[in-house]
Scaffold this active site. Structure first.
Site, PDB file in Angstrom:
ATOM      1  N   CYS A  85      16.485  -4.716  45.714  1.00 45.08           N
ATOM      2  CA  CYS A  85      17.203  -4.177  46.864  1.00 45.08           C
ATOM      3  C   CYS A  85      16.243  -4.010  48.044  1.00 45.08           C
ATOM      4  O   CYS A  85      15.798  -4.993  48.609  1.00 45.08           O
ATOM      5  CB  CYS A  85      17.912  -2.877  46.483  1.00 45.08           C
ATOM      6  SG  CYS A  85      19.189  -2.380  47.678  1.00 45.08           S
ATOM      7  N   HIS A 203      20.912  -4.030  41.408  1.00 40.50           N
ATOM      8  CA  HIS A 203      20.002  -3.071  40.778  1.00 40.50           C
ATOM      9  C   HIS A 203      20.032  -3.167  39.252  1.00 40.50           C
ATOM     10  O   HIS A 203      20.880  -2.541  38.609  1.00 40.50           O
ATOM     11  CB  HIS A 203      20.410  -1.647  41.166  1.00 40.50           C
ATOM     12  CG  HIS A 203      20.062  -1.258  42.560  1.00 40.50           C
ATOM     13  ND1 HIS A 203      18.868  -0.641  42.886  1.00 40.50           N
ATOM     14  CD2 HIS A 203      20.753  -1.385  43.720  1.00 40.50           C
ATOM     15  CE1 HIS A 203      18.827  -0.391  44.178  1.00 40.50           C
ATOM     16  NE2 HIS A 203      19.961  -0.846  44.721  1.00 40.50           N
ATOM     17  N   GLU A 205      17.909  -1.774  37.241  1.00 32.26           N
ATOM     18  CA  GLU A 205      17.468  -0.482  36.681  1.00 32.26           C
ATOM     19  C   GLU A 205      18.611   0.518  36.589  1.00 32.26           C
ATOM     20  O   GLU A 205      18.511   1.515  35.860  1.00 32.26           O
ATOM     21  CB  GLU A 205      16.306   0.082  37.508  1.00 32.26           C
ATOM     22  CG  GLU A 205      16.656   0.847  38.762  1.00 32.26           C
ATOM     23  CD  GLU A 205      17.099  -0.028  39.933  1.00 32.26           C
ATOM     24  OE1 GLU A 205      17.338   0.528  41.023  1.00 32.26           O
ATOM     25  OE2 GLU A 205      17.207  -1.270  39.774  1.00 32.26           O
TER      26      GLU A 205
END
Length: 226
Positions: A85, A203, A205
């Site tokens: 990002c 994302h 994560e």
């Protein structure tokens, strides 16, 4: 193995990234950008957030932090580097990967789940998936539209350097499935130094915990365990 997660002023996904890596058994630590990288890191993550408030352009100011010289040097030596990002924006602005991320076609901040098709399954970041596999990941960005010259994009595509494309749940690449207007629906690309360097707008994560109902991002982060 220690992965350095570089924190800039305005980063807000650094702790999430350290936690996600730790849950995969990967040692990681946050590193304040002014302190520089630890000696001989086993990997580097440029995490998401709003470094320097996205002034000028998203990622533009962080890309000029002195730590980025060390990041580029590490990438040149084969250290795995992943920009997520805002980290992807920093990576492009800092010369790790070609192209740039700019304002979403909608001109709005978009926070939603998207479907991504694995375009190249033969990279450290995608070896946990099959080529053509569809994974679901969250996005949260206002400047996520990937732009690059047509000739340069043609070269990237011919070299299999597109990692992911936005798509429908069935894997079709359509304008409707493209959340930000990225050219050719690109969601992630491989860097100039080799396939050990990559940036991506979604994302991974944030898609690693079963309690949150999503674990499809684990495969990307598992690259740091090899």
């Amino acid at each position: 193995m220690t992965v350095a997660v570089v924190q800039f002023g305005g980063s807000n996904c650094d702790r999430d990234t350290v936690r996600a890596l730790a849950d995969l058994g990967i040692d990681a630590e946050r590193v304040w950008h002014e302190d520089g990288l630890p000696s001989d890191p086993d990997g580097i993550v440029l995490p998401g957030g709003f470094s320097y408030g996205d002034y000028l352009r998203a990622g533009a100011m962080a890309a000029h932090s002195p730590v980025m010289e060390s990041v580029r040097a590490a990438a040149a030596e084969g250290v795995p580097v992943l920009g997520i990002c805002n980290g992807a924006q920093i990576g492009c602005e800092g010369g790790l990967t070609p192209g740039a991320f700019t304002t979403n076609e909608s001109a709005r901040f978009q926070c939603e789940h998207v479907h991504c098709r694995v375009e190249n399954g033969d990279t450290p970041w995608t070896q946990a998936y099959d080529e053509g596999e569809i994974i679901t990941l969250p996005i949260a960005h206002g400047e996520g539209r990937y732009e690059i010259g047509d000739d340069r994009l043609a070269t990237l595509e011919s070299e299999d350097r597109v990692l992911f494309r936005y798509c429908t749940p069935d894997g079709e690449v359509t304008p409707e499935a493209n959340p930000n207007g990225s050219k050719h629906s690109v969601a992630g690309v491989i860097g100039d130094a080799g396939d050990h360097v990559a940036v991506m707008m979604p994302h991974p994560e944030r898609a690693t915990l079963e309690v949150l109902g999503q674990t499809e991002g684990r495969g990307v982060l598992q690259a740091f365990s090899h």
